[in-house]
Design a protein around this motif. Structure first.
Motif, PDB file in Angstrom:
ATOM      1  N   UNK A  14       0.916  -1.270   0.061  1.00 11.59           N
ATOM      2  CA  UNK A  14       0.092  -0.070   0.062  1.00 11.59           C
ATOM      3  C   UNK A  14       0.982   1.463  -0.090  1.00 11.59           C
ATOM      4  N   UNK A  15       1.846   1.131   0.750  1.00 12.39           N
ATOM      5  CA  UNK A  15       2.787   2.328   0.577  1.00 12.39           C
ATOM      6  C   UNK A  15       3.549   2.660  -0.610  1.00 12.39           C
ATOM      7  N   UNK A  16       3.886   1.495  -1.379  1.00 14.82           N
ATOM      8  CA  UNK A  16       4.435   1.594  -2.835  1.00 14.82           C
ATOM      9  C   UNK A  16       3.226   2.161  -3.411  1.00 14.82           C
ATOM     10  N   UNK A  17       2.173   1.775  -3.514  1.00 10.35           N
ATOM     11  CA  UNK A  17       0.954   2.384  -4.369  1.00 10.35           C
ATOM     12  C   UNK A  17       0.728   3.747  -4.064  1.00 10.35           C
ATOM     13  N   UNK A  18       0.922   4.023  -2.999  1.00 11.99           N
ATOM     14  CA  UNK A  18       0.661   5.372  -2.371  1.00 11.99           C
ATOM     15  C   UNK A  18       1.603   6.498  -2.934  1.00 11.99           C
ATOM     16  N   UNK A  19       3.051   5.642  -2.875  1.00 14.89           N
ATOM     17  CA  UNK A  19       4.106   6.553  -3.177  1.00 14.89           C
ATOM     18  C   UNK A  19       4.028   7.023  -4.753  1.00 14.89           C
TER      19      UNK A  19
END
Length: 323
Positions: A14-19
């Motif tokens: 989720x952090x990757x997608x958010x980034x």
């Protein structure tokens, strides 16, 4: 099955997608972009310093001497991948405007920091991952331009040796320094395993935000038709799936231990955006660089997300005595 589905919603994924979303709407610009790039470099340096402090000399020697694993990784990176790239070009699977970029993608060396980070998360052989990924990048400085000249009619003229200095300054030097300081800080690093884990993930997120944001600033989304982008993404997904399956099957066919098969999976299936950007700037005309880099940018994000799903599952299934 439920565990695998749930892993898609892992906080790191989720952090990757958010980034990526953040970089699309709020990319780093001007002085802030330079600050982010410096922070990403610092994260990589710290990552290698901590891994150097954590690994014993015996483990490093065992990693460097694992010639079967290193030859397999180099073979996948610089032989299997280019053959797949030629096959994609011959069958016209990729959109025509991205054909050169797709072939260039398959000629690049492996990543370093993410290969090691995901190997660590999956509880694989980190020492061998450091060696395999570093060997790939060092070899790629010479092999990638040669393959571009051979397969794409390009030229290696003007290829900078600055990449060698970057690899030495950001990767090998801090690793060696951390290892030399291991007698004094090794116990501290061993007691604070979450520190290394956070540095692993944090460095990946910083590199993603910096690289993707730079492309957005250059007008990435205004120059790409949605249909072509979807077709390119589907092609990159297909290529990634083939290579992930092939590297895992090859590791098992070679009889590699589980921890070495993990290294081959993550080091052999990746392509380096960090190496691709400076190489493209030297090997292609300035007006062509942006469109050439788009396939590797998409592949880079997909490989990070896919490995962020795979690595924790491999780590959970590892034998209890594997660190």
């Amino acid at each position: 099955m439920m565990r695998r589905i749930a892993s898609v919603f892992d906080p790191f994924v989720l952090a990757l997608i958010g980034t990526v979303v953040l970089a699309s709407f709020l990319p780093a610009r001007g002085g802030f972009a330079q600050t982010v790039a410096i922070a990403a470099d610092a994260g990589i340096v710290l990552l290698f310093f901590l891994h150097g402090a954590k690994l014993s000399r015996e483990a490093i020697w065992a990693g460097a001497s694992n010639w079967r694993l290193h030859l397999a990784t180099l073979g996948v990176t610089f032989a299997v991948f280019p053959l797949l790239g030629l096959g994609i070009g011959a069958t016209h699977i990729a959109p025509p405007e991205f054909a050169a970029g797709v072939l260039f993608l398959t000629l690049l060396p492996s990543t370093v920091q993410s290969s090691i980070a995901f190997t660590a998360i999956a509880r694989g052989n980190v020492a061998a991952a450091v060696c395999a990924a570093s060997f790939s990048n060092l070899a790629g400085i010479f092999i990638t331009p040669a393959l571009v000249a051979l397969l794409m009619g390009g030229t290696t003229g003007g290829m900078s040796w600055g990449s060698v200095g970057t690899i030495f300054a950001q990767l090998l030097l801090p690793f060696v320094l951390g290892h030399l300081l291991r007698p004094w800080i090794g116990a501290f690093v061993a007691r604070h395993k979450t520190l290394t884990s956070r540095v692993d993930r944090g460095s990946i997120l910083l590199v993603v935000y910096s690289a993707f944001g730079a492309a957005v600033v250059e007008g990435l989304w205004s120059r790409v038709a949605p249909a072509s982008l979807l077709a390119l993404t589907a092609m990159c997904l297909l290529l990634l799936a083939i290579v992930l399956a092939a590297t895992w099957a090859l590791g098992r066919a070679m009889g590699l231990p589980r921890e070495d098969a993990v290294v081959l999976l993550f080091s052999g299936s990746k392509k380096s955006l960090a190496s691709g950007v400076p190489m493209a700037g030297v090997l292609f005309p300035a007006a062509q660089v942006g469109i050439v880099l788009l396939p590797i940018m998409i592949f880079h994000q997909l490989q990070l997300i896919a490995c962020a799903v795979i690595a924790p599952e491999l780590g959970k299934s590892a034998p209890a005595d594997e660190a």
